[in-house]
Design a protein around this motif. Structure first.
Motif, short mmCIF file in Angstrom:
data_model
loop_
_atom_site.label_atom_id
_atom_site.label_comp_id
_atom_site.label_asym_id
_atom_site.label_seq_id
_atom_site.Cartn_x
_atom_site.Cartn_y
_atom_site.Cartn_z
N VAL A 44 0.84 -1.20 0.00
CA VAL A 44 0.00 0.00 0.00
C VAL A 44 0.88 1.26 0.00
O VAL A 44 0.62 2.22 -0.73
CB VAL A 44 -0.96 -0.01 1.21
CG1 VAL A 44 -1.58 1.37 1.43
CG2 VAL A 44 -2.06 -1.04 1.00
N SER A 63 1.29 3.98 -3.13
CA SER A 63 1.12 5.42 -2.93
C SER A 63 2.32 6.19 -3.47
O SER A 63 2.17 7.26 -4.07
CB SER A 63 0.92 5.72 -1.45
OG SER A 63 0.73 7.10 -1.24
N THR A 87 -8.74 -2.15 0.96
CA THR A 87 -7.62 -1.22 1.15
C THR A 87 -6.63 -1.31 -0.01
O THR A 87 -6.21 -0.30 -0.58
CB THR A 87 -6.89 -1.52 2.48
OG1 THR A 87 -7.81 -1.40 3.55
CG2 THR A 87 -5.74 -0.55 2.69
N SER A 141 -5.88 1.42 -3.15
CA SER A 141 -4.52 1.85 -3.50
C SER A 141 -4.23 1.60 -4.98
O SER A 141 -3.59 2.43 -5.64
CB SER A 141 -3.50 1.10 -2.64
OG SER A 141 -3.65 1.42 -1.27
N ASN A 156 -6.20 4.18 -7.05
CA ASN A 156 -5.53 5.49 -6.98
C ASN A 156 -4.24 5.50 -7.78
O ASN A 156 -3.93 6.49 -8.46
CB ASN A 156 -5.22 5.84 -5.52
CG ASN A 156 -6.46 6.21 -4.74
OD1 ASN A 156 -7.46 6.66 -5.32
ND2 ASN A 156 -6.43 6.04 -3.43
#
Length: 582
Positions: A214, A218, A245, A249, A252
Motif C-alpha cells: 500500500v 502510494s 484497502t 490503493s 488510486n
C-alpha cells in the motif's frame, strides 16, 4: 487459556474477567469479589482486571486501580502500557511509564515498544528522544522490536535522517522496520526514496505484506511510476488477497498514472465496494478529464452503493469543475446539503468557486465566496478565483482576489506570478514591473518547472532549456523537426504564455524548449511506435505546450499522457481529454 501460571484457586475469578470483556460493571463486581475474598495481593488477577478496565475505556478507573496497588510488577506495567497504547490512550501510556519509573520496576522490550508507539501517536518528539536515551541506558538499544518502534516513531515525527540511522544500525531488519521506513519516506513526500528502499527490501529477500505494498503503491502514485505499479499488481494477484484497502490503493495508483481503464478493471473486479473505493473511482475519472464518466459512477453509487460522504462530494465537485459540468455540479452541491445533510467544508467551496470560475461565471464565483456562512475564505479559495480571472482576463476581480490572497500568504511566489500575468494580459506593464520589483525585494523566486519521463524503467528529468542530457543535440534536433512538422499542419505558438517584455522571436524560442516538450521529444526518440508516452509535470502545463502536444499527437500518431500539477491530459489525434477546459 491459562494466565501466566495463575494459581488454581484464582481461576474462577480470572475466567469471569475474560467473560466481562469491555463491560465496566462486571469488572467492578470482580474487583469487589477480589477484595472480599482477600486476594488483593494476586498480581495476575489485578493485572487482568486493570488491563480489562483499560480495554473497556474506563481510563479513570484504570488509573485508580493502578495507584491502589502497593508493589506493581514489571509484567503489570508492560501489559497496561501495551493495552493503553493499543486502545488509543497514548497520554495515559506515558503516565503509566512515569509511574513505572517511580516504582523502579524492571523494564522489558514490550514496555519500551508500546511507550515509543504512544510517543509516535502524539508526535511527541522531545519526549520520545528522552525515552530513546532510556532505551540505550537500559540495554535495549539493539532489541529488534524496540528498534523497529524507534524507526516508526522518528518517521512519523518527520525525523527521517534519525529513522534511517536507527534502521541502518539494525543487525536484522524486521518487516515492521522496513514498512515504517518506506511509509515514512512516502508520507513525507520522498516517494523516490521510498521506492529505492523497496527495491533494497526486495533484493534482501524480505517477504512483503499488504502494508508494504500500500505504501509503495502510494509512492508510485506520487511519481507516476506505472511500470512498478503494474508489477506490484501482478504480485498481489499471485500472492495476496485483494481487500478494499489494497484495491483502493491500486485504483488510486492507476488513476494517478493516467491508466483509467486499468483502474476501472480493479474497481469492477471487487465483490464488494465501500465508500472509499467508489470515491476513488469518481476521483480517478475526474482528474483524468472524464467528468461525465465520474458522474455516471456517482449516480451508480447513489443507486447501488453506500451513501456518499463529504469526501465523495469533493471528488464529484472537482470532476464537475474540470469537466465544465456546471449544472451537474450545482445539483450535486445542493443534494449534498439537502439530501445528505452534510455541511460544506473549505474543499467544497474551493471546488464550487473553481467550477464557476473556469466556466466564466466569475460574478457567481465571487458571490459564492461572499455567501459562505461561518467559513472564512482561505488561500485555496482565492487562488481558484485568481486563476479563473487570469483564464478569462478579468483584471478587476483578479485584483480583488490578489489582495485577499496576498493578505493570507504574502510570501508565496506563485501568487505574485499569477497577478503579474493578469496585469501583463491587460497591457498594464507598469504594474507587472511593480510586482516583479516586490518579488525581488522580498527575495521570492518562481518555482522551477520540470518534467519527468520513464523510459526502460529509468526516470529522466528535464527543465526548461535543459542541456544536461548526453544526447541533447539529437533531442533538440528532433524537437525542432517536430515543431516544423506541426507548423505545416497549423500550429502557431501561443506567445502570450511567456514573458511579455520579450521580442516575438525570443518568445518562440522560450516556448519551444519548455521541459515537457524536451521530455516528449526524448520519449518519442527512445520508444517504439504505438507505445504511449507518459510525462509528469510539476507545474501546470502552459497554453502553448497544450496546443503543441495536440499537434504532435497528430504528426506522430502517438497517444501522449501528461500529468500536471492539477490533472491529467490525454492527447490523441489532436484532441485532449480536457476538451481544452483546464
Amino acid at each position: 487459556m491459562v494466565y501466566r501460571n495463575a494459581p488454581q484457586q484464582h481461576l474462577s475469578l480470572y475466567q469471569f474477567l475474560l467473560l466481562a470483556g469491555r463491560r465496566i460493571k462486571p469488572l467492578q463486581q470482580v474487583h469487589a469479589q477480589i477484595i472480599l475474598s482477600g486476594k488483593t495481593s494476586s498480581l495476575p488477577l489485578l493485572t487482568k482486571l486493570i488491563t480489562s478496565a483499560c480495554a473497556a475505556e474506563a481510563i479513570i478507573y484504570t488509573r485508580q486501580l493502578l495507584f491502589s496497588i502497593p508493589n506493581p510488577d514489571s509484567f503489570l506495567f508492560s501489559s497496561l502500557i501495551k493495552t493503553s497504547t493499543k486502545h488509543n490512550y497514548p497520554v495515559d501510556s506515558l503516565i503509566f511509564y512515569r509511574h513505572m519509573l517511580v516504582c523502579n520496576a524492571e523494564w522489558s522490550n514490550h514496555a519500551f515498544t508500546a511507550v515509543i508507539k504512544a510517543c509516535a501517536n502524539l508526535s511527541a518528539l522531545g519526549l520520545g528522544r528522552i525515552i530513546h536515551c532510556h532505551v540505550i541506558v537500559s540495554g535495549y538499544g539493539v532489541d529488534l522490536f524496540v528498534q523497529a518502534a524507534l524507526v516508526s516513531f522518528y518517521s512519523k515525527c518527520n525525523e527521517l535522517g534519525v529513522a534511517q540511522k536507527v534502521f541502518d544500525e539494525m543487525p536484522q531488519r524486521t518487516l515492521v522496520a522496513w514498512n515504517s521506513m518506506i511509509s515514512g519516506y512516502e508520507q513525507n513526500g520522498l516517494a523516490d526514496k521510498a521506492i529505492t528502499l523497496f527495491y533494497k527490501m526486495r533484493d534482501s529477500g524480505v517477504e512483503f505484506d499488504s502494508v508494504t505494498l500500500v505504501s509503495v503503491l502510494s509512492a508510485c502514485s506520487q511519481l507516476g511510476d506505472l511500470s512498478l505499479g503494474c508489477w506490484i499488481h501482478e504480485y498481489i494477484r499471485s500472492n495476496l488477497h485483494v481487500n478494499t484497502t489494497i484495491a483502493t490503493s491500486l485504483i488510486n495508483m492507476y488513476g494517478r498514472c493516467g491508466d483509467v481503464i486499468k483502474a476501472r478493471e480493479v474497481f469492477n473486479s471487487l465483490n464488494q465496494q465501500n465508500v472509499v473505493t467508489w470515491t476513488s473511482m469518481i476521483s480517478t475519472y475526474g482528474m483524468n478529464g472524464y467528468g461525465k464518466k465520474a458522474m455516471e459512477i456517482f449516480h451508480l453509487m447513489k443507486l447501488h452503493g453506500p451513501p456518499p460522504n463529504s469526501i465523495t462530494f469533493i471528488a464529484v465537485l472537482s470532476a464537475c469543475a474540470h469537466g465544465g459540468l456546471v449544472s451537474e455540479g450545482q445539483l450535486a452541491y445542493t443534494s449534498m446539503i439537502q439530501d445528505y445533510k452534510l455541511v460544506p467544508k473549505m474543499e467544497h467551496h474551493v471546488s464550487m468557486v473553481d467550477m464557476l470560475g473556469r466556466a466564466g461565471l466569475l460574478n457567481k464565483a465571487y458571490q459564492h465566496i461572499q455567501d459562505m456562512n461561518h467559513v472564512k475564505p482561505g488561500a485555496a479559495i482565492w487562488t481558484a478565483m485568481l486563476g479563473a480571472c487570469k483564464m478569462h482576463k478579468n483584471v478587476n476581480l483578479g485584483v480583488i482576489a490578489a489582495d485577499n490572497l496576498l493578505a493570507i500568504e504574502p510570501q508565496h511566489p506563485g501568487h505574485y506570478v499569477l497577478i503579474s500575468n493578469i496585469y501583463a494580459m491587460a497591457g498594464q506593464m507598469d504594474r507587472v514591473e511593480m510586482i516583479r520589483n516586490v518579488m525581488i525585494r522580498k527575495g521570492l523566486k518562481k518555482q522551477v518547472g520540470y518534467a519527468t519521463i520513464e523510459v526502460d524503467h529509468k526516470t529522466y528529468l528535464f527543465t526548461m532549456g535543459d542541456k544536461s542530457h548526453p544526447e541533447t543535440v539529437a533531442i533538440y534536433r528532433y524537437l525542432d523537426e517536430l515543431m516544423e512538422r506541426c507548423r505545416e499542419v497549423g500550429y502557431t505558438p501561443a506567445s502570450e504564455s511567456v514573458m511579455h517584455e520579450l521580442e516575438e522571436e525570443e518568445r518562440v524560442y522560450a516556448l519551444r524548449y519548455h521541459s515537457e516538450k524536451i521530455a516528449l521529444a526524448f520519449g518519442l526518440l527512445k520508444t517504439g511506435h504505438g507505445s504511449i508516452i507518459r510525462i509528469v509535470k510539476n507545474l501546470r502545463v502552459c497554453e502553448d505546450c497544450h496546443i503543441a502536444i495536440k499537434f504532435i499527437s497528430v504528426v506522430t500518431k502517438r497517444k501522449i499522457v501528461v500529468r500536471d500539477k492539477l490533472r491529467f491530459h490525454h492527447f490523441e489525434n489532436g484532441i485532449c481529454s480536457c476538451l481544452d477546459y483546464w
